[in-house]
Motif scaffolding. Structure first.
Motif, PDB file in Angstrom:
ATOM      1  N   PHE A   1      -0.396   5.052  25.139  1.00  0.00           N
ATOM      2  CA  PHE A   1      -0.014   3.644  25.241  1.00  0.00           C
ATOM      3  C   PHE A   1       0.719   3.366  26.552  1.00  0.00           C
ATOM      4  O   PHE A   1       0.442   2.386  27.241  1.00  0.00           O
ATOM      5  CB  PHE A   1       0.870   3.271  24.050  1.00  0.00           C
ATOM      6  N   ILE A   2       1.653   4.259  26.914  1.00  0.00           N
ATOM      7  CA  ILE A   2       2.397   4.087  28.169  1.00  0.00           C
ATOM      8  C   ILE A   2       1.461   4.244  29.365  1.00  0.00           C
ATOM      9  O   ILE A   2       1.529   3.501  30.340  1.00  0.00           O
ATOM     10  CB  ILE A   2       3.540   5.111  28.270  1.00  0.00           C
ATOM     11  N   GLY A   3       0.583   5.237  29.276  1.00  0.00           N
ATOM     12  CA  GLY A   3      -0.286   5.541  30.403  1.00  0.00           C
ATOM     13  C   GLY A   3      -1.540   4.713  30.478  1.00  0.00           C
ATOM     14  O   GLY A   3      -2.188   4.681  31.543  1.00  0.00           O
TER      15      GLY A   3
ATOM     16  N   LEU B   1       8.980   8.593  35.577  1.00  0.00           N
ATOM     17  CA  LEU B   1      10.160   9.432  35.357  1.00  0.00           C
ATOM     18  C   LEU B   1      11.386   8.589  34.998  1.00  0.00           C
ATOM     19  O   LEU B   1      12.199   8.991  34.159  1.00  0.00           O
ATOM     20  CB  LEU B   1      10.447  10.269  36.601  1.00  0.00           C
ATOM     21  N   THR B   2      11.520   7.438  35.635  1.00  0.00           N
ATOM     22  CA  THR B   2      12.629   6.542  35.287  1.00  0.00           C
ATOM     23  C   THR B   2      12.557   6.146  33.830  1.00  0.00           C
ATOM     24  O   THR B   2      13.561   6.190  33.099  1.00  0.00           O
ATOM     25  CB  THR B   2      12.585   5.280  36.172  1.00  0.00           C
ATOM     26  N   PHE B   3      11.377   5.755  33.395  1.00  0.00           N
ATOM     27  CA  PHE B   3      11.160   5.412  31.990  1.00  0.00           C
ATOM     28  C   PHE B   3      11.535   6.584  31.086  1.00  0.00           C
ATOM     29  O   PHE B   3      12.227   6.425  30.071  1.00  0.00           O
ATOM     30  CB  PHE B   3       9.692   5.032  31.780  1.00  0.00           C
ATOM     31  N   SER B   4      11.086   7.783  31.437  1.00  0.00           N
ATOM     32  CA  SER B   4      11.255   8.959  30.575  1.00  0.00           C
ATOM     33  C   SER B   4      12.720   9.343  30.417  1.00  0.00           C
ATOM     34  O   SER B   4      13.189   9.600  29.297  1.00  0.00           O
ATOM     35  CB  SER B   4      10.473  10.141  31.151  1.00  0.00           C
ATOM     36  N   TRP B   5      13.460   9.398  31.529  1.00  0.00           N
ATOM     37  CA  TRP B   5      14.868   9.788  31.455  1.00  0.00           C
ATOM     38  C   TRP B   5      15.675   8.761  30.663  1.00  0.00           C
ATOM     39  O   TRP B   5      16.573   9.116  29.898  1.00  0.00           O
ATOM     40  CB  TRP B   5      15.447   9.977  32.849  1.00  0.00           C
ATOM     41  N   LEU B   6      15.354   7.489  30.842  1.00  0.00           N
ATOM     42  CA  LEU B   6      16.057   6.462  30.079  1.00  0.00           C
ATOM     43  C   LEU B   6      15.778   6.592  28.592  1.00  0.00           C
ATOM     44  O   LEU B   6      16.665   6.415  27.762  1.00  0.00           O
ATOM     45  CB  LEU B   6      15.649   5.071  30.575  1.00  0.00           C
ATOM     46  N   TYR B   7      14.536   6.930  28.255  1.00  0.00           N
ATOM     47  CA  TYR B   7      14.185   7.072  26.838  1.00  0.00           C
ATOM     48  C   TYR B   7      14.733   8.355  26.232  1.00  0.00           C
ATOM     49  O   TYR B   7      14.809   8.489  25.010  1.00  0.00           O
ATOM     50  CB  TYR B   7      12.668   7.010  26.638  1.00  0.00           C
ATOM     51  N   LEU B   8      15.091   9.310  27.065  1.00  0.00           N
ATOM     52  CA  LEU B   8      15.709  10.531  26.557  1.00  0.00           C
ATOM     53  C   LEU B   8      17.153  10.281  26.154  1.00  0.00           C
ATOM     54  O   LEU B   8      17.660  10.875  25.193  1.00  0.00           O
ATOM     55  CB  LEU B   8      15.644  11.632  27.622  1.00  0.00           C
ATOM     56  N   VAL B   9      17.832   9.390  26.873  1.00  0.00           N
ATOM     57  CA  VAL B   9      19.264   9.154  26.662  1.00  0.00           C
ATOM     58  C   VAL B   9      19.542   7.945  25.777  1.00  0.00           C
ATOM     59  O   VAL B   9      20.380   7.988  24.875  1.00  0.00           O
ATOM     60  CB  VAL B   9      19.975   8.986  28.025  1.00  0.00           C
ATOM     61  N   SER B  10      18.837   6.850  26.029  1.00  0.00           N
ATOM     62  CA  SER B  10      19.201   5.564  25.429  1.00  0.00           C
ATOM     63  C   SER B  10      19.170   5.507  23.901  1.00  0.00           C
ATOM     64  O   SER B  10      20.036   4.846  23.309  1.00  0.00           O
ATOM     65  CB  SER B  10      18.309   4.459  26.004  1.00  0.00           C
ATOM     66  N   PRO B  11      18.211   6.142  23.212  1.00  0.00           N
ATOM     67  CA  PRO B  11      18.202   6.003  21.747  1.00  0.00           C
ATOM     68  C   PRO B  11      19.494   6.468  21.080  1.00  0.00           C
ATOM     69  O   PRO B  11      19.892   5.915  20.043  1.00  0.00           O
ATOM     70  CB  PRO B  11      17.013   6.877  21.315  1.00  0.00           C
ATOM     71  N   PHE B  12      20.169   7.472  21.667  1.00  0.00           N
ATOM     72  CA  PHE B  12      21.410   7.977  21.082  1.00  0.00           C
ATOM     73  C   PHE B  12      22.527   6.931  21.142  1.00  0.00           C
ATOM     74  O   PHE B  12      23.469   6.982  20.354  1.00  0.00           O
ATOM     75  CB  PHE B  12      21.867   9.247  21.818  1.00  0.00           C
TER      76      PHE B  12
ATOM     77  N   GLY C   1       6.339   9.948  28.113  1.00  0.00           N
ATOM     78  CA  GLY C   1       6.662   9.396  29.423  1.00  0.00           C
ATOM     79  C   GLY C   1       6.571  10.423  30.527  1.00  0.00           C
ATOM     80  O   GLY C   1       6.062  10.142  31.625  1.00  0.00           O
ATOM     81  N   PHE C   2       7.058  11.640  30.270  1.00  0.00           N
ATOM     82  CA  PHE C   2       6.986  12.701  31.278  1.00  0.00           C
ATOM     83  C   PHE C   2       5.535  13.086  31.569  1.00  0.00           C
ATOM     84  O   PHE C   2       5.157  13.329  32.721  1.00  0.00           O
ATOM     85  CB  PHE C   2       7.774  13.923  30.817  1.00  0.00           C
TER      86      PHE C   2
END
Length: 554
Positions: free
Chosen positions: A236-238, A261-272, A84-85
């Motif tokens: 796939f994202i891009g 960036l919104t997608f990336s930060w959410l995917y960094l935190v949400s799986p946990f 994502g980044f």
């Protein structure tokens, strides 16, 4: 489930569908219907991208892996945020700068009409498989929770999703995505809180978990798979034509980067957070096996949620997972209308064009339902989702992304890379046992599917550079004059209306949650907090509040 849960599902479904139908008069032309006016606020598009991608198999595919193998599912998903980044900083702004309504339009302008036609047919075929694979988890959720037959669930839910997607266009897709994100995130927090309480706290959960449950990699999901999967999802994202719409329907390149960036930060935190419930359920009930694992997320929800909240969770899961379906339906319709019908009949009236847009959405949706009915025969959703991604993602989406940055590759060479990669990947998938004495593991399948197209693209690029070739297709592309889009008042009006619909829908759900808190006992406090937060968010984003804030600041 109780009758209260069923009532909540119906009420929540009505809120979602009515929010989508509210845009039935807002998609009167191609740009409104397929690009939401071309100036969607980046936070809205970022959340929509996250939900379209995250919900595709979160509760069934990743929930199944989380229940069976544990932490590895978090490792895999965090790898996606790396992709994502990369997309945010390099690919998303480049898509916006093409000024194309769809990715197919860029392919036609940059690589030629014939190349675009072949890609269009390939993308539509693969998208059909993807949407069928995405619709199945929605039906599986309902099937596990209610006991209704899986085929009946697929047909009924497919028809419901089609209803607001056909009528409302991209704004209907985006607003319902954001609504689902807020509601689902809130309810997942409630589940995590109650599930940890049921298992005795985080310390007891860790102590009772199976051996190696918290290993970074496990089984066939090796580091090679994780790296290949991250690369595949970067592409796939891009490059997925449905997701490209999120980058092209904002006002400028900077906003396109913020979407990524919104997608990336959410995917960094949400799986946990989002993967904890099925992992905890492994400790509470370790007896699931085979395709039963696919229901782990719903089973833990049924075990810990109080009266009514299960219905809200189920409704949110249904429509969150469905966001991947409606996103791809809108993409398929845009490609069929803008890049097939409009090419054949460039002078068609707006009315005729919009009729084709809605009819193509409907027909593609019916085909999606048929594919979803066939998923169980293919070995379950995990096999289908991962195999489709491994075989096709990089082969289909990497070459057009490469063309965003390369002046040397032609439409012919780009298409050759795609065809060669798809043929080799499919042949290895089907005949690996005969060729190598054993079928490829999931990890090796992913590595081959990702590495081969990049290797071929690099070979073509180096060969063209060595010969100092600049593609004629690229020179033709430079001659095209693409006018800058001006944000029209109609676009601003659509944005205001979109925020209004979203605020009203969130307020309705917040009130529903406050009512449900009256039916809860021990968990009443956390449910009240969740309902209050959602009502506050709805008030904050309503256009009237935003206008008052702007007036006071001035």
């Amino acid at each position: 489930m109780s009758s209260i849960d069923y009532i909540v599902i119906v009420v929540f479904s009505l809120v979602i569908v009515m929010a989508g139908l509210a845009f039935r008069k807002r998609g009167g032309d191609m740009k409104s219907y397929f690009a939401a006016g071309g100036a969607v606020p980046w936070p809205i598009n970022g959340l929509s991208l996250f939900m379209s991608f995250f919900s595709a198999g979160t509760f069934v595919v990743w929930g199944s892996i989380a229940y069976e193998l544990g932490w590895v599912t978090i490792t895999i998903q965090v790898g996606m945020c790396v992709g994502g980044f990369l997309v945010a900083y390099f690919i998303a702004p480049s898509w916006w700068k093409t000024k194309s309504l769809t990715a197919a339009e860029f392919v036609r302008n940059r690589l030629g009409a014939k190349t675009q036609q072949v890609y269009t047919y390939l993308i539509l075929i693969v998208s059909l498989g993807n949407t069928g694979a995405f619709l199945y988890p929605v039906a599986k959720i309902v099937n596990v929770s209610t006991g209704f037959p899986i085929n009946a669930c697929i047909i009924a839910l497919g028809a419901l999703i089609l209803l607001y997607t056909v009528v409302g266009g991209l704004w209907a897709v985006i607003v319902t995505d954001v609504l689902q994100f807020v509601i689902l995130t809130a309810v997942v927090f409630v589940i995590v809180y109650l599930a940890l309480d049921a298992v005795g706290g985080i310390t007891e959960f860790v102590a009772k978990a199976p051996e190696n449950f918290f290993d970074w990699t496990s089984g066939e999901y090796t580091w090679g798979f994780v790296i290949a999967f991250a690369i595949t999802n970067t592409v796939f994202i891009g490059g997925n034509w449905a997701y490209v719409q999120r980058f092209t329907s904002v006002k400028d390149a900077k906003s396109a980067r913020k979407v990524g960036l919104t997608f990336s930060w959410l995917y960094l935190v949400s799986p946990f957070i989002w993967m904890l419930p099925p992992m905890i359920y492994r400790v509470l009930n370790p007896s699931l096996g085979g395709l039963e694992n696919e229901g782990a997320y719903l089973l833990i929800s049924k075990e810990v949620l109080p009266l009514g909240m299960l219905g809200l969770m189920l409704g949110a899961m249904i429509f969150a997972t469905a966001s991947s379906v409606n996103t791809t339906l809108n993409l398929a319709a845009s490609v069929i209308t803008n890049d097939l019908f409009k090419v054949i009949k460039p002078k068609a009236s707006i009315k005729a064009t919009m009729r084709v847009a809605k009819l193509s959405t409907l027909l593609f949706g019916v085909a999606t339902i048929i594919v979803a009915l066939l998923v169980p025969a293919a070995g379950g959703i995990v096999n289908v989702v991962i195999s489709i991604g491994a075989l096709t993602a990089a082969s289909l989406y990497a070459p057009p992304i490469w063309a965003l940055f390369s002046k040397r590759l032609s439409g012919k060479s780009i298409l050759q890379v795609t065809i060669i990669s798809l043929v080799i990947n499919l042949a290895v998938k089907l005949f690996a046992a005969e060729l190598f004495g054993a079928s490829l593991s999931t990890s090796n399948e992913m590595i081959l599917g990702t590495g081969l197209p990049f290797a071929l693209l690099l070979i073509y690029e180096i060969a063209a550079a060595f010969r100092n070739i600049t593609s004629q297709d690229y020179l033709n592309y430079l001659k095209l004059k693409v006018a800058d889009d001006i944000v029209q008042e109609g676009s601003k009006s659509q944005n205001t209306f979109g925020f209004k619909v979203l605020a009203i829908a969130l307020f309705a759900v917040g009130v529903l949650i406050l009512i449900l808190s009256l039916l809860a006992d021990e968990s009443r406090g956390i449910i009240l907090v969740v309902g209050g937060i959602i009502i506050f968010i709805s008030s904050f984003i309503h256009p009237i509040f935003r206008q008052k804030m702007t007036f006071n600041n001035n």
